[in-house]
Design a protein around this motif. Structure first.
Motif, PDB file in Angstrom:
ATOM      1  N   LEU A  12     -93.389  84.339  35.870  1.00 20.45           N
ATOM      2  CA  LEU A  12     -94.420  83.294  36.111  1.00 20.45           C
ATOM      3  C   LEU A  12     -93.330  81.977  36.624  1.00 20.45           C
ATOM      4  N   LEU A  13     -92.603  82.332  36.649  1.00 26.07           N
ATOM      5  CA  LEU A  13     -91.986  81.430  37.720  1.00 26.07           C
ATOM      6  C   LEU A  13     -92.013  80.701  38.854  1.00 26.07           C
ATOM      7  N   GLU A  14     -92.628  81.406  40.058  1.00 19.91           N
ATOM      8  CA  GLU A  14     -92.896  81.414  41.243  1.00 19.91           C
ATOM      9  C   GLU A  14     -94.596  80.714  41.337  1.00 19.91           C
ATOM     10  N   PRO A  15     -95.492  81.269  40.383  1.00 22.27           N
ATOM     11  CA  PRO A  15     -96.484  80.657  40.497  1.00 22.27           C
ATOM     12  C   PRO A  15     -96.741  79.535  39.792  1.00 22.27           C
ATOM     13  N   MET A  16     -96.165  79.199  38.731  1.00 17.27           N
ATOM     14  CA  MET A  16     -95.540  77.777  38.327  1.00 17.27           C
ATOM     15  C   MET A  16     -95.277  77.082  38.853  1.00 17.27           C
ATOM     16  N   ARG A  17     -94.849  77.288  40.731  1.00 16.70           N
ATOM     17  CA  ARG A  17     -94.131  76.636  41.601  1.00 16.70           C
ATOM     18  C   ARG A  17     -95.241  76.404  42.484  1.00 16.70           C
ATOM     19  N   LEU A  18     -95.434  77.520  42.618  1.00 14.30           N
ATOM     20  CA  LEU A  18     -97.477  76.978  43.295  1.00 14.30           C
ATOM     21  C   LEU A  18     -98.276  75.608  42.632  1.00 14.30           C
ATOM     22  N   MET A  19     -98.475  76.420  41.982  1.00 15.26           N
ATOM     23  CA  MET A  19     -98.990  75.388  40.443  1.00 15.26           C
ATOM     24  C   MET A  19     -98.713  73.605  41.010  1.00 15.26           C
ATOM     25  N   CYS A  20     -97.592  73.946  41.377  1.00 17.28           N
ATOM     26  CA  CYS A  20     -96.830  71.969  40.997  1.00 17.28           C
ATOM     27  C   CYS A  20     -97.221  71.473  42.602  1.00 17.28           C
ATOM     28  N   ALA A  21     -97.392  72.510  43.121  1.00 11.32           N
ATOM     29  CA  ALA A  21     -97.378  72.166  44.205  1.00 11.32           C
ATOM     30  C   ALA A  21     -98.373  71.805  45.333  1.00 11.32           C
ATOM     31  N   TRP A  22    -100.072  72.588  44.422  1.00 11.74           N
ATOM     32  CA  TRP A  22    -101.141  72.700  44.171  1.00 11.74           C
ATOM     33  C   TRP A  22    -101.115  71.049  43.878  1.00 11.74           C
ATOM     34  N   ALA A  23    -100.844  71.524  42.960  1.00 17.53           N
ATOM     35  CA  ALA A  23    -100.694  69.476  41.968  1.00 17.53           C
ATOM     36  C   ALA A  23    -100.726  67.930  43.042  1.00 17.53           C
ATOM     37  N   GLU A  24     -99.092  68.227  44.311  1.00 20.59           N
ATOM     38  CA  GLU A  24     -98.716  67.557  44.346  1.00 20.59           C
ATOM     39  C   GLU A  24     -99.792  67.054  45.612  1.00 20.59           C
ATOM     40  N   ASP A  25    -100.048  68.140  45.610  1.00 20.14           N
ATOM     41  CA  ASP A  25    -101.166  67.698  47.205  1.00 20.14           C
ATOM     42  C   ASP A  25    -102.439  67.197  47.409  1.00 20.14           C
ATOM     43  N   HIS A  26    -103.185  67.046  45.480  1.00 20.48           N
ATOM     44  CA  HIS A  26    -104.120  66.716  44.929  1.00 20.48           C
ATOM     45  C   HIS A  26    -104.086  65.850  44.271  1.00 20.48           C
ATOM     46  N   TRP A  27    -103.406  65.197  43.943  1.00 22.77           N
ATOM     47  CA  TRP A  27    -103.157  64.362  43.087  1.00 22.77           C
ATOM     48  C   TRP A  27    -104.193  63.464  42.851  1.00 22.77           C
ATOM     49  N   ASP A  28    -104.088  62.791  44.416  1.00 22.25           N
ATOM     50  CA  ASP A  28    -105.152  61.303  44.292  1.00 22.25           C
ATOM     51  C   ASP A  28    -107.032  62.144  43.599  1.00 22.25           C
ATOM     52  N   GLU A  29    -106.578  63.673  44.193  1.00 21.06           N
ATOM     53  CA  GLU A  29    -108.625  63.206  43.737  1.00 21.06           C
ATOM     54  C   GLU A  29    -108.360  63.826  42.279  1.00 21.06           C
TER      55      GLU A  29
END
Length: 110
Positions: free
Chosen positions: A86-103
């Motif tokens: 799960l660690l790699e998918p979690m990293r991807l989800m965190c990166a996604w959240a950073e990219d969409h923080w304002d939204e």
């Protein structure tokens, strides 16, 4: 990920069923830890909630709990292969959240 204001807190999905599970998994990324060692980076989590998260993660096969009785009773927690996957998918989800923080913030505020 361990700061109070963190993109991961805005994720619209959960890993392991509760909001702390992902943080617990990240804490175990570098190897086994005792409960008291997990309490340091997870100071915002009450002992009761941390215990519940660990039990759920263990039940779901993400964490292995090992009890040692000799010479002094102690318990350690570590990631299983499933948990580690799960660690790699979690990293991807965190990166996604950073990219969409304002939204994400705008959606929560509206």
């Amino acid at each position: 990920m361990f700061e109070e204001i963190c993109p991961s807190t805005l994720l619209p999905f959960r890993i392991g069923g509760d909001k702390w599970a992902a943080l617990v998994l990240r804490c175990l990324e570098d190897g086994p830890r005792r409960f008291s060692e997990l309490r340091v980076p997870l100071a915002r989590v009450s002992p009761k909630v941390l215990t519940q998260s660990l039990r759920t993660l263990e039940r779901d096969g993400f964490v292995l709990r090992t009890q040692y009785d000799e010479p002094v009773r102690r318990v350690t927690y570590e990631l299983t292969g499933l948990g580690r996957s799960l660690l790699e998918p979690m990293r991807l989800m965190c990166a996604w959240a950073e990219d969409h923080w304002d939204e994400l913030l705008d959606a929560r505020e509206s």
